[in-house]
Design an enzyme around this catalytic site. Structure first.
Site, PDB file in Angstrom:
ATOM      1  N   THR A  28      29.255 -16.875 -18.489  1.00 58.83           N
ATOM      2  CA  THR A  28      29.382 -16.196 -17.815  1.00 58.83           C
ATOM      3  C   THR A  28      30.355 -15.129 -17.830  1.00 58.83           C
ATOM      4  OG1 THR A  28      28.607 -18.187 -16.399  1.00 58.83           O
ATOM      5  CG2 THR A  28      29.448 -16.012 -15.057  1.00 58.83           C
ATOM      6  N   ARG A  63      17.810 -25.333 -11.956  1.00 59.99           N
ATOM      7  CA  ARG A  63      19.017 -25.936 -11.638  1.00 59.99           C
ATOM      8  C   ARG A  63      19.866 -24.212 -11.060  1.00 59.99           C
ATOM      9  NH1 ARG A  63      24.227 -23.816 -14.437  1.00 59.99           N
ATOM     10  NH2 ARG A  63      25.459 -25.415 -14.140  1.00 59.99           N
ATOM     11  N   GLY A  72      24.214 -23.495 -10.554  1.00 64.23           N
ATOM     12  CA  GLY A  72      25.562 -23.766 -11.023  1.00 64.23           C
ATOM     13  C   GLY A  72      26.111 -23.297 -10.035  1.00 64.23           C
ATOM     14  N   ASP A  73      27.385 -22.331 -10.798  1.00 64.77           N
ATOM     15  CA  ASP A  73      28.727 -22.288  -9.080  1.00 64.77           C
ATOM     16  C   ASP A  73      27.775 -20.794  -9.422  1.00 64.77           C
ATOM     17  OD1 ASP A  73      29.199 -21.882 -12.348  1.00 64.77           O
ATOM     18  OD2 ASP A  73      30.570 -20.940 -11.557  1.00 64.77           O
ATOM     19  N   THR A 132      34.020 -19.374 -14.525  1.00 63.80           N
ATOM     20  CA  THR A 132      33.234 -19.402 -15.715  1.00 63.80           C
ATOM     21  C   THR A 132      33.203 -20.961 -16.493  1.00 63.80           C
ATOM     22  OG1 THR A 132      31.793 -18.702 -17.661  1.00 63.80           O
ATOM     23  CG2 THR A 132      34.362 -18.069 -17.479  1.00 63.80           C
ATOM     24  N   GLY A 137      29.266 -24.385 -14.118  1.00 60.71           N
ATOM     25  CA  GLY A 137      29.211 -24.902 -12.746  1.00 60.71           C
ATOM     26  C   GLY A 137      29.189 -26.113 -12.083  1.00 60.71           C
TER      27      GLY A 137
HETATM   28  N1  ASP Z   1      28.646 -21.144 -14.790  1.00 62.46           N
HETATM   29  C1  ASP Z   1      27.431 -21.352 -15.677  1.00 62.46           C
HETATM   30  C2  ASP Z   1      26.793 -22.690 -14.804  1.00 62.46           C
HETATM   31  O1  ASP Z   1      26.738 -23.515 -14.656  1.00 62.46           O
HETATM   32  C3  ASP Z   1      27.754 -20.968 -17.104  1.00 62.46           C
HETATM   33  C4  ASP Z   1      28.537 -21.042 -17.534  1.00 62.46           C
HETATM   34  O2  ASP Z   1      30.140 -19.981 -17.201  1.00 62.46           O
HETATM   35  O3  ASP Z   1      28.730 -20.145 -18.985  1.00 62.46           O
HETATM   36  O4  ASP Z   1      25.745 -22.010 -15.344  1.00 62.46           O
END
Ligand code: ASP
Length: 289
Positions: free
Chosen positions: A141, A168, A170-171, A191, A194
């Site tokens: 991210t 889906r 994530g965070d 990052t 997530g």
């Molecule tokens: N945090 C992000 C997610 O889980 C992915 C990432 O940070 O690379 O969607």
């Protein structure tokens, strides 16, 4: 990710531009870069071959946040997230799926097919192979925390996990998980995987620890250590960055991670940090974007 954006943001903040404008342009620059396969245009698709983007934005002065999740065909999801964080908006701050696209159209935001040929080829390769995805395959991210004389902002944007389930989240679009800001205390953004970040509400927890008196650096480390201690298995990849209300930075990670930092007393610099939280400055030759 991304040093170039940090340099530009630094120059603009020196010229008294606002953090809220600078942070959006910094993130858009990453969203528009087709060679970065984990954010915006060129992001890797979900298991149906569709690019679904997530972004979140929080203003540390008002406490207002905005977010979009699983946004398809939107050019800059972070712009939508920011507009949803408007102080005069008391509900409908987090919009997902078709609704995010509709919101973009109705409010004059640009659209774009974010699936590039290269990302689609990577998808076909993965789809047809028997090799299972590793936890940290193809994601990363873009996270920015930014301070001007008025306060702190935290924002992030991602295409999420490669080959994720359709729908889906994530965070990244979830306040307290991927991003959190309170101008009187600090701001953080995370990052990594997530689902792991969300278990520890890592961004909120980092800021909360700062409110208990931890420095930005110690708060990042402690937030990760606390989550780690709760797990009965190895914690999957997570990295967190933070700023305190005076602009001092913090970082912690359990995997290799690069970040950049600048302040009025410090020219932009890029750093590498390993899972032991050993930080070293990167040279110009090490920096790719
Ligand atoms: N945090 C992000 C997610 O889980 C992915 C990432 O940070 O690379 O969607």
């Amino acid at each position: 990710m991304s040093y170039a954006s940090t340099v530009e943001a630094y120059e603009r903040l020196k010229n008294n531009e606002k953090a809220e404008d600078v942070i959006i342009d910094a993130i858009c620059k990453v969203e528009d870069n087709k060679d970065l396969h984990s954010v915006g245009f060129g992001g890797l698709p979900n298991k149906e071959g569709v690019v679904q983007l997530d972004a979140g934005y929080m203003d540390g002065n008002s406490g207002c946040f905005g977010a979009v999740g699983c946004a398809e065909n939107v050019k800059n999801p972070i712009k939508l997230a920011k507009s949803l964080a408007d102080e005069n908006r008391h509900f409908n701050n987090f919009i997902v799926g078709k609704g995010a696209y509709k919101y973009a159209i109705e409010n004059g935001f640009e659209t774009r097919d974010n699936l590039t040929k290269e990302a689609y080829e990577k998808y076909l390769e993965k789809k047809d192979s028997d090799i299972k995805l590793k936890s940290y395959d193809g994601h990363d991210t873009v996270c920015f925390v930014c301070k001007d004389e008025n306060g702190l902002i935290s924002a992030c944007s991602t295409s999420g996990l490669f080959m994720k389930e359709d729908g889906r989240l994530g965070d990244t679009p979830i306040v307290g998980c991927g991003y959190y800001a309170d101008s009187k205390i600090g701001a953080a953004s995370a990052t990594g995987v997530g689902e792991e970040i969300s278990r520890g509400m890592i961004s909120y927890e980092t800021v909360r620890l700062m409110s208990e008196g931890y420095s930005a650096m110690d708060a990042c480390k402690k937030a990760l250590a606390k989550l780690n201690a709760k797990m009965d298995r190895k914690l999957l990849s997570i990295s967190v960055i933070a700023l305190d209300a005076n602009g001092n930075y913090g970082v912690a990670t359990n995997c290799d991670f690069a970040f950049s930092y600048a302040s009025e007393n410090c020219e932009p610099k890029a750093y590498f940090v390993n899972s032991k939280n050993e930080i070293r400055e990167l040279s110009e030759n090490d920096i790719i974007d």
